[in-house]
Design a protein around this motif. Structure first.
Motif, short mmCIF file in Angstrom:
data_model
loop_
_atom_site.label_atom_id
_atom_site.label_comp_id
_atom_site.label_asym_id
_atom_site.label_seq_id
_atom_site.Cartn_x
_atom_site.Cartn_y
_atom_site.Cartn_z
N VAL A 284 0.84 -1.20 0.00
CA VAL A 284 0.00 0.00 0.00
C VAL A 284 0.87 1.25 0.00
CG1 VAL A 284 -1.69 1.34 1.31
CG2 VAL A 284 -1.97 -1.14 1.09
N SER A 285 1.95 1.23 0.79
CA SER A 285 2.86 2.37 0.85
C SER A 285 3.50 2.61 -0.52
CB SER A 285 3.95 2.11 1.90
OG SER A 285 4.91 3.14 1.90
N HIS A 286 3.88 1.54 -1.20
CA HIS A 286 4.49 1.68 -2.53
C HIS A 286 3.49 2.32 -3.51
CE1 HIS A 286 6.71 0.78 -6.16
NE2 HIS A 286 5.71 0.06 -6.62
N ILE A 287 2.25 1.87 -3.46
CA ILE A 287 1.24 2.43 -4.36
C ILE A 287 0.96 3.88 -4.01
CG2 ILE A 287 -1.24 2.31 -4.95
CD1 ILE A 287 -0.90 -0.75 -4.94
N SER A 288 1.01 4.21 -2.73
CA SER A 288 0.80 5.60 -2.31
C SER A 288 1.87 6.52 -2.87
CB SER A 288 0.78 5.68 -0.78
OG SER A 288 0.63 7.01 -0.35
N GLN A 289 3.10 6.03 -2.97
CA GLN A 289 4.18 6.83 -3.53
C GLN A 289 3.97 7.08 -5.02
OE1 GLN A 289 7.83 4.81 -2.56
NE2 GLN A 289 7.46 4.92 -0.37
N ILE A 290 3.33 6.12 -5.69
CA ILE A 290 3.04 6.29 -7.12
C ILE A 290 1.87 7.24 -7.31
CG2 ILE A 290 2.29 5.12 -9.24
CD1 ILE A 290 3.56 2.55 -8.08
N CYS A 291 0.77 6.97 -6.59
CA CYS A 291 -0.44 7.79 -6.73
C CYS A 291 -1.26 7.68 -5.44
CB CYS A 291 -1.26 7.30 -7.93
SG CYS A 291 -2.81 8.21 -8.14
N PRO A 292 -1.25 8.70 -4.60
CA PRO A 292 -2.00 8.66 -3.34
C PRO A 292 -3.48 8.31 -3.54
CG PRO A 292 -0.53 10.54 -3.35
CD PRO A 292 -0.48 9.95 -4.74
N LYS A 293 -4.06 8.78 -4.63
CA LYS A 293 -5.48 8.51 -4.90
C LYS A 293 -5.74 7.00 -5.02
CE LYS A 293 -9.07 9.39 -8.38
NZ LYS A 293 -9.36 10.06 -9.67
N ASP A 294 -4.81 6.27 -5.70
CA ASP A 294 -4.99 4.84 -5.88
C ASP A 294 -4.88 4.09 -4.56
OD1 ASP A 294 -5.38 5.04 -8.61
OD2 ASP A 294 -3.27 4.68 -9.11
N ALA A 295 -4.14 4.65 -3.60
CA ALA A 295 -3.89 3.95 -2.34
C ALA A 295 -4.92 4.27 -1.27
CB ALA A 295 -2.50 4.30 -1.82
N GLY A 296 -5.73 5.32 -1.46
CA GLY A 296 -6.61 5.80 -0.40
C GLY A 296 -7.50 4.74 0.20
N LYS A 297 -8.18 3.98 -0.63
CA LYS A 297 -9.10 2.95 -0.16
C LYS A 297 -8.38 1.91 0.69
CE LYS A 297 -11.83 -0.89 -2.06
NZ LYS A 297 -12.32 -1.52 -3.31
N TYR A 298 -7.18 1.54 0.27
CA TYR A 298 -6.44 0.47 0.95
C TYR A 298 -5.81 0.97 2.25
CZ TYR A 298 -7.36 -1.55 -3.54
OH TYR A 298 -8.02 -2.00 -4.66
N GLN A 299 -5.47 2.25 2.30
CA GLN A 299 -4.97 2.81 3.54
C GLN A 299 -6.07 2.78 4.62
OE1 GLN A 299 -3.60 6.55 1.89
NE2 GLN A 299 -1.46 5.96 2.14
N ALA A 300 -7.31 3.04 4.19
CA ALA A 300 -8.44 2.98 5.12
C ALA A 300 -8.66 1.55 5.61
CB ALA A 300 -9.69 3.52 4.44
N LEU A 301 -8.53 0.56 4.71
CA LEU A 301 -8.70 -0.83 5.09
C LEU A 301 -7.60 -1.26 6.07
CD1 LEU A 301 -9.65 -2.48 1.67
CD2 LEU A 301 -11.12 -2.25 3.69
N LEU A 302 -6.38 -0.79 5.83
CA LEU A 302 -5.29 -1.10 6.75
C LEU A 302 -5.54 -0.55 8.14
CD1 LEU A 302 -1.93 -0.60 4.79
CD2 LEU A 302 -2.70 -2.69 5.95
#
Length: 313
Positions: free
Chosen positions: A288-306
């Motif tokens: 999730v952290s890796h995807i957040s570095q690429i595009c925070p928008k793509d990671a938002g949903k998964y950060q909430a799940l974490l």
């Protein structure tokens, strides 16, 4: 056609005394390490880490040459004092301070056509002869200094995996042969890029750069497997080094997001034992952290799940 220059700044080391002064090491130590490198390397094969969504883990292993701490310390000094990265050409993005896989993809943003070519076994095929050429011809070291530095930065006749110096030397080598390729790219209105062993071109005439690039690098013994050469046209997703070109900037590839969804779904189905859960969630968090570095928008949903997982664990 005027050839573009891609030279790194020469370091002009003309004597071993100069080298001792720059590195802060005496020649006795340097020669001891250079003379018997096999005593200072501990090669091993690194297994690929299992990803949270994987059902079958590949048994393919990556060979790591692994210099010892003393040798690695000298190599770090070589990077810091001799290979600092001054005047790094714009097309290079891998292992360059301030540049990343994201800046690499940003250079091609909005292109309708993009091609990519991966050099096969790049480090293994950057031979000691090519490394000597870098030190002597490109960086302007004397023959004596270039020979010693080559011995300190190669292992078993090539650039070693796991050595701090290897990426910088690979970049300088590629830069040294890329002048004609950059000149032809400019004439054709094509944007070039390179991320370590992954070479890309974008623009309407990008395909025309594939064969000249293959031919030039073949002269030094490199090859490009057909399965690692790809033309991405107008309607094909453009993905390089795990980054997808979105309309408004870098995005995570859809497969990465699909795999991440599968990882969370595996938890929801109870397919991860209680004993495995902490390590499993840490691996999910890293992705999730890796995807957040690429595009925070793509990671938002998964950060909430974490966050939900951590509060209910």
């Amino acid at each position: 056609m005027e050839e573009m220059t891609t030279q790194f700044a020469p370091i002009n080391l003309l004597s071993l005394r100069d080298l001792e002064f720059r590195l802060g090491e005496n020649r006795v130590t340097l020669r001891r390490l250079a003379k018997n490198p096999h005593q200072y390397y501990s090669p091993f094969a690194r297994e690929k880490k299992a990803k949270p969504f994987q059902r079958v883990v590949s048994d393919k292993k990556r060979p790591i040459d692994n210099p010892c701490d003393e040798f690695k310390g000298i190599q770090r000094k070589i990077v810091a004092t001799l290979l600092g990265g001054a005047n790094v050409p714009d097309f290079l993005h891998g292992s360059v301070k301030g540049r990343t896989i994201i800046t690499n993809m940003a250079a091609h943003q909005g292109a309708e056509v993009m091609v990519k070519m991966d050099i096969k076994s790049y480090f293994v095929n950057v031979t000691e002869d090519l490394v000597y050429r870098v030190w002597h011809r490109e960086l302007k070291c004397s023959e004596e200094v270039a020979e010693l530095l080559t011995q300190l930065t190669t292992f078993n006749g090539h650039l070693p995996q796991g050595a701090p110096t290897s990426s910088a030397l690979a970049n300088i080598y590629l830069s040294s042969v890329f002048g004609p390729i950059l000149s032809q790219s400019r004439e054709l209105g094509v944007t070039p890029g390179a991320y370590v062993d992954d070479i890309q071109f974008s623009g309407p005439n990008a395909r025309l750069m594939m064969e000249p690039t293959r031919r030039r690098l073949a002269r030094d013994g490199f090859s490009f497997p057909n399965k690692k050469r790809e033309v991405m046209g107008r309607y094909k997703p453009k993905i390089v080094a795990g980054i997808r070109a979105g309309k408004d900037g870098p995005r995570a590839p859809k497969k990465k997001l699909s795999d991440l969804r599968a990882g969370f779904h595996k938890l929801e189905l109870g397919l991860v034992s209680d004993g495995e859960k902490p390590a499993y969630i840490r691996r999910l968090a890293a992705r999730v952290s890796h995807i957040s570095q690429i595009c925070p928008k793509d990671a938002g949903k998964y950060q909430a799940l974490l966050q939900l997982l951590r509060t209910t664990a």
